[in-house]
Design an enzyme around this catalytic site. Structure first.
Site, PDB file in Angstrom:
ATOM      1  N   PRO A 246      -6.142  -4.343  -6.194  1.00 16.97           N
ATOM      2  CG  PRO A 246      -5.589  -6.469  -5.435  1.00 16.97           C
ATOM      3  CD  PRO A 246      -6.075  -5.133  -4.969  1.00 16.97           C
TER       4      PRO A 246
ATOM      5  CG  ASP B  22     -10.386  -5.939  -3.846  1.00 20.52           C
ATOM      6  OD1 ASP B  22      -9.353  -6.620  -4.009  1.00 20.52           O
ATOM      7  OD2 ASP B  22     -10.535  -5.115  -2.925  1.00 20.52           O
ATOM      8  CG  HIS B  23      -7.455 -11.047  -8.352  1.00 11.21           C
ATOM      9  ND1 HIS B  23      -8.248 -12.137  -8.112  1.00 11.21           N
ATOM     10  CD2 HIS B  23      -6.549 -11.449  -9.280  1.00 11.21           C
ATOM     11  CE1 HIS B  23      -7.832 -13.148  -8.838  1.00 11.21           C
ATOM     12  NE2 HIS B  23      -6.802 -12.764  -9.562  1.00 11.21           N
ATOM     13  NE  ARG B  24      -7.582  -5.749  -1.697  1.00 13.61           N
ATOM     14  CZ  ARG B  24      -7.757  -4.595  -1.052  1.00 13.61           C
ATOM     15  NH1 ARG B  24      -6.898  -4.232  -0.127  1.00 13.61           N
ATOM     16  NH2 ARG B  24      -8.786  -3.819  -1.302  1.00 13.61           N
TER      17      ARG B  24
ATOM     18  CB  ILE C 104     -13.772 -11.451  -6.330  1.00 11.83           C
ATOM     19  CG1 ILE C 104     -14.804 -10.881  -5.348  1.00 11.83           C
ATOM     20  CG2 ILE C 104     -14.454 -12.142  -7.503  1.00 11.83           C
ATOM     21  CD1 ILE C 104     -15.515  -9.646  -5.830  1.00 11.83           C
TER      22      ILE C 104
END
Ligand code: CAO
Length: 419
Positions: free
Chosen positions: A213, A389-391, A393
């Site tokens: 993501p 990477d929104h997982r 950060i």
């Protein structure tokens, strides 16, 4: 009369062990269908049939050691079988059975990738991986191996299968894209091969874009003072100007930011479900080459001066363009910089280079009129685009990272980067 299928010429290989027999008596096989798998201590190879026919007798078994010319099996030719009236019914029965088996497996394969186009050829992969690939309806010959000497791993098989299917409303379907009209209908066209480097990086890009993501944050950094300093650099002893591109300064700033925000110098371990924090600072650089895009790493940038980074950039990009870079240098990075500053353009959305979790895109600096201390002045602005990477950060951390980078490259850059 039967056709003998023998072990083919295997070069220097002697007494090679049979680890799988892939056919059964009574089975109808086509030319180039794999019949046995041989494994030496170096590699395993599927041996294809040189003829078409129905398997009459198998002369070998798993565990046997074979050499060139050894008899593998006897085939009954389809045409001969037809001539013999008494065999016709039996053959028909066999063929019908094969047809039923085929239909059964086709039904199963509707749920998984399409069956292999060709069963021939050889590819390095362990028997376990071959079996795994076969169970998924894939052919190792068609899979790009990422291991040493192109050996195919279980992970390669999984990635290949993923690249071949789509999942829509819970159903797995083979990816088939058909244009409504063929390109030729609109004019003259030319068909060319996709360059090897692009073929290799393509699946990696698809995997990153579809599995991670991405969030991309854009920022305008005021680098006026830094640019004045950069263009005034000269060698104290020789008096000659030192030519360093903005990228060397940006790299230094990025390493500084990675020290403050360790989540950006990390990788996700999907098997352990943990985050790996790297204690080293190896930056990847997207290098534009005639062969396609390459992303080599420059190691231990934290221990280099700006001048040394500039030199390493020149040296490494030259090695890439001349295809002299070692494969290992494409692995083991902290974060990547994709700089289009020497070409042009401002903001873009860089794609993360897994297993890394962030990438910094850099555009070409431009002059901008801004209001500073109540006055309108011209400043040099560097456009950056940070994808993460929104997982692992979150947005606030992404914004803080950009602000920190702005400080490192801003008017106090000399203190921040300790040049
Ligand atoms: N703003 C303004 N000018 C810039 C700049 C920036 N952000 N970055 C570089 N420049 C200038 C340099 O100072 C240099 O100017 P001079 O010719 O006056 O010295 C000129 O642009 C050319 O720089 P460069 O591109 O040769 O050097 P670099 O250190 O900036 O980059 C490298 C090195 C290897 C990254 C680069 O050559 C390259 O391959 N870039 C393309 C990367 C790419 O394709 N990314 C996209 C990936 S996604 O598909």
């Amino acid at each position: 009369m039967s056709i003998k299928i023998l072990v083919p010429d295997m070069g220097d290989f002697k007494d090679v062990e049979i680890i799988e027999v892939l056919v059964k008596v009574g089975q109808l096989i086509k030319k180039n269908d794999s019949i046995i798998t041989l494994e030496s201590d170096k590699s395993s190879v599927e041996v294809p049939s040189t003829q078409e026919g129905v398997v009459e007798k198998i002369n070998i078994k798993v565990g046997d050691k074979v050499n060139q010319g050894d008899l593998i099996l006897n085939l009954k030719s389809k045409s001969i079988a037809k001539e013999k009236k008494e065999d016709v019914n039996e053959d028909k029965k066999i063929e019908k059975k094969v047809e039923i088996e085929k239909q059964k497996s086709t039904k199963q394969k509707e749920m998984i990738p399409a069956p292999p186009i060709s069963q021939s050829g050889s590819k390095s992969a362990s028997p376990k991986v071959r079996k795994f690939a076969r169970e998924l309806g894939a052919n190792v010959v068609e899979i790009q191996g990422t291991q040493r000497a192109g050996r195919v791993s279980e992970e390669d098989v999984k990635n290949f299968v993923r690249s071949q299917v789509t999942v829509s409303s819970g159903k797995i379907e083979k990816k088939i894209h058909k244009e409504e009209y063929s390109h030729e209908e609109f004019g003259k066209i030319e068909l060319k091969d996709i360059p090897r480097v692009k073929k290799l990086s393509g699946p990696q890009l698809v995997r990153s874009w579809t599995e991670i993501p991405h969030v991309t944050q854009h920022e305008e950094i005021d680098i006026t003072e830094m640019e004045q300093f950069r263009s005034s650099l000269y060698d104290y002893y020789s008096g000659e100007m030192i030519k360093v591109t903005p990228l060397a300064f940006i790299s230094k700033a990025l390493v500084s930011a990675l020290k403050v925000f360790p989540n950006f110098n990390a990788s996700i371990d999907p098997n352990l479900n943990k985050v790996i924090y790297k204690k080293y600072f190896h930056l990847g650089f997207a290098v534009d080459t005639p062969h396609g895009l390459m992303v080599p790493k420059i190691r231990n940038i934290d221990q280099m001066s700006i001048k040394e980074i500039g030199e390493a950039l020149k040296k490494t990009s030259k090695l890439c363009r001349e295809l002299k870079i070692d494969k290992k240098e494409f692995f083991g990075g902290s974060m990547t910089i994709s700089s289009l500053g020497g070409i042009g353009g401002t903001f873009f959305t860089p794609i993360i280079n897994p297993p890394e979790v962030a990438i910094l895109g850099v555009g070409k600096s431009f002059d901008k009129l801004v209001k500073l201390n109540g006055k309108i002045v011209s400043r040099k602005i560097l456009p950056i685009s940070l994808s993460y990477d929104h997982r692992i950060i979150d947005g606030a951390e992404g914004a803080k990272f950009c602000v920190y980078l702005s400080e490192c490259l801003g008017k106090d850059f000399a203190f921040k980067l300790a040049v």
